[in-house]
Write a protein that holds these residues in place. Sequence first.
Motif, PDB file in Angstrom:
ATOM      1  N   ALA A  74      40.167  32.874  40.117  1.00 30.26           N
ATOM      2  CA  ALA A  74      40.166  34.056  40.986  1.00 30.26           C
ATOM      3  C   ALA A  74      38.757  34.613  41.225  1.00 30.26           C
ATOM      4  CB  ALA A  74      41.058  35.144  40.379  1.00 30.26           C
ATOM      5  N   GLY A  75      37.757  33.944  40.649  1.00 34.24           N
ATOM      6  CA  GLY A  75      36.385  34.421  40.824  1.00 34.24           C
ATOM      7  C   GLY A  75      36.054  35.609  39.945  1.00 34.24           C
ATOM      8  N   LYS A  76      36.840  35.815  38.889  1.00 35.02           N
ATOM      9  CA  LYS A  76      36.638  36.960  37.989  1.00 35.02           C
ATOM     10  C   LYS A  76      36.509  36.485  36.542  1.00 35.02           C
ATOM     11  CE  LYS A  76      39.240  40.130  40.953  1.00 35.02           C
ATOM     12  NZ  LYS A  76      40.427  41.014  41.046  1.00 35.02           N
ATOM     13  N   ALA A  77      35.687  35.482  36.331  1.00 32.18           N
ATOM     14  CA  ALA A  77      35.497  34.949  34.981  1.00 32.18           C
ATOM     15  C   ALA A  77      35.009  36.033  34.041  1.00 32.18           C
ATOM     16  CB  ALA A  77      34.485  33.799  35.010  1.00 32.18           C
ATOM     17  N   PRO A  78      35.457  36.038  32.778  1.00 32.02           N
ATOM     18  CA  PRO A  78      34.905  36.985  31.808  1.00 32.02           C
ATOM     19  C   PRO A  78      33.451  36.635  31.531  1.00 32.02           C
ATOM     20  CG  PRO A  78      36.248  35.355  30.690  1.00 32.02           C
ATOM     21  CD  PRO A  78      36.407  35.094  32.152  1.00 32.02           C
ATOM     22  N   ASP A  79      32.726  37.549  30.939  1.00 31.58           N
ATOM     23  CA  ASP A  79      31.347  37.239  30.554  1.00 31.58           C
ATOM     24  C   ASP A  79      31.336  36.261  29.390  1.00 31.58           C
ATOM     25  OD1 ASP A  79      29.578  39.091  32.240  1.00 31.58           O
ATOM     26  OD2 ASP A  79      31.120  40.442  31.466  1.00 31.58           O
TER      27      ASP A  79
END
Length: 414
Positions: A74-79
Motif C-alpha cells: 500500500a506504499g505505507k511501509a513501517p520504518d
Amino acid sequence: MLTGCGSLPGLSGDNEVTLRVVAADYGDNPQNTSKGYWKDLAAGFEEEHPGVKVEVSVYSWSEVDAKVAAMVKAGKAPDIAQIGAYADYAEADKLYTAEELLSVQTEADFLAPLADAGKVKGDQYGMPFVASTRLLFYNEKLLTDAGVLGKDAKGGWQPKSWAELEAAAKKLKAANVQTPFALPLGREEAQAETMMWLLSGGGGYTDNEESYAIDSAENVKTFEYLRDKLVGQGLTGPTEPGKLNRQDAFDAFTRGEVGMLNGHPTLMKQAAAKGVKFGMVAMPTADGTEHPTMGVADWVMAFKNGHRKESGKFLDYLYESKNVTAFTNKYDLLPVTTSGFRAVEGSAGGSSAQLRTFLTALPNSRLYPAGKKSWAGVSEDVKTKIGKAVQPGGQPEKVLEDIAASARAQDGGR
C-alpha cells in the motif's frame, strides 16, 4: 499510520519524527505478550532522544509477516519491522543496509554467523533480533529404565554418533517406550528437523558457495538412514513422521511418552512444568565427528522511509546489551550480540544456566539460507514433500532431487 510530521529526510531538526515499528509477539498468553517490552523500550528511547516518537504495533506470528507485506504493497511501509524474512524487501531495494543505519560498535557486536545470514549479495540488510539453536533432548527416567543411562545418571548421556542414537532407541523400544525417537517432519517445522539431520550427516541445504545442494550424496544418505534405521525399525512411534508436528512431539515428550527428540529452548520450560527430568546434548552425527548445529534467527529491517538517522539511533538503542538480554531472558531465547552472549554466559542459576548449553552451539551454527529470495518457497516445498522420503519404500533421492530442482529454478539456476 502516518510517518513523521513534515521532517526532512534523515533530519529531526525542530520537527518531531515519528518512527513506526511493527514487531512480532513472542508471548503465548496476554500476561507475557511482547507489547510490554516494546512499550518500555520506546519510552526509554524517547527519553534519551527528544524529538523522536516511537509507535509500536505488535502482531501475532501468524499475521505479522502478512501485515507488513500489506503495508509495503500500500506504499505505507513501517520504518522498522521485526519479522521472519527480509530477502524479498532487500531484493526490491526497499531496505537500508546495516552499515547505513548502525554505529560501528553495534554492527561489529553481532555474532558472525548471524550477521552473515542477514546478507544479500554481500551487504547486510537483515539484522538478527533473537536466535535459538537446537539440541537433542532425552527423558532421563525412560533412558535409565531402559538401561541406556546408569541408575545415578551422573554425567548424563553423551552420544556422539547415529549408531549410539539408534542403539539407545532400540533399548527404549524393548522397554515398551511408545516413541523411542520423535521425528517431526510434519508441516509445522519440517524444514528445521530436516536441516538438523542434513547438517549432522555432513550436508546441508547449500554448499560452501551458498548454492543449493539439497540433493547431495550426503543428504541422500542421511534420509536413507532415517528411512531404514529409525522409521524402518519402528523406532519413531505410532505417528508417521510426515504427519507429526513439532508441538505434538513436544507435548508427547512432556507426557513422558518420548525418549528422545530434537528441541529448542522453549521445550525446557514445557518439560519442567510437567515435572519431566531431561538432559540436553549436541545432536549426534553420522560418523561421530563434530558438525555445525542448526541456528535460527528472526530479523529486524529498516525501510527506506527517509528516517535513516532516527531509525539507526533506535536500532543502536535496541541492541544495547541490557535491552537484548531483557528480551531474551523473558522468552528463554538466545542473544544475537557478543555483548549479550557474554551477559548470559556470566549469569548464574535458573534457565540461564540451561540456556548456556544452547548458547555454546550458537557461534558455530548454520542458519537457513534466509538471504535467498527463494527460501520461503523452498521451505514450503520441504514441509509438504520431505515426509515421503522416510516412508517405508520411500525414495529419498527422488524426493530430494524434486525439491532441489524447484529450488534451483526459483533461485535462477543456483
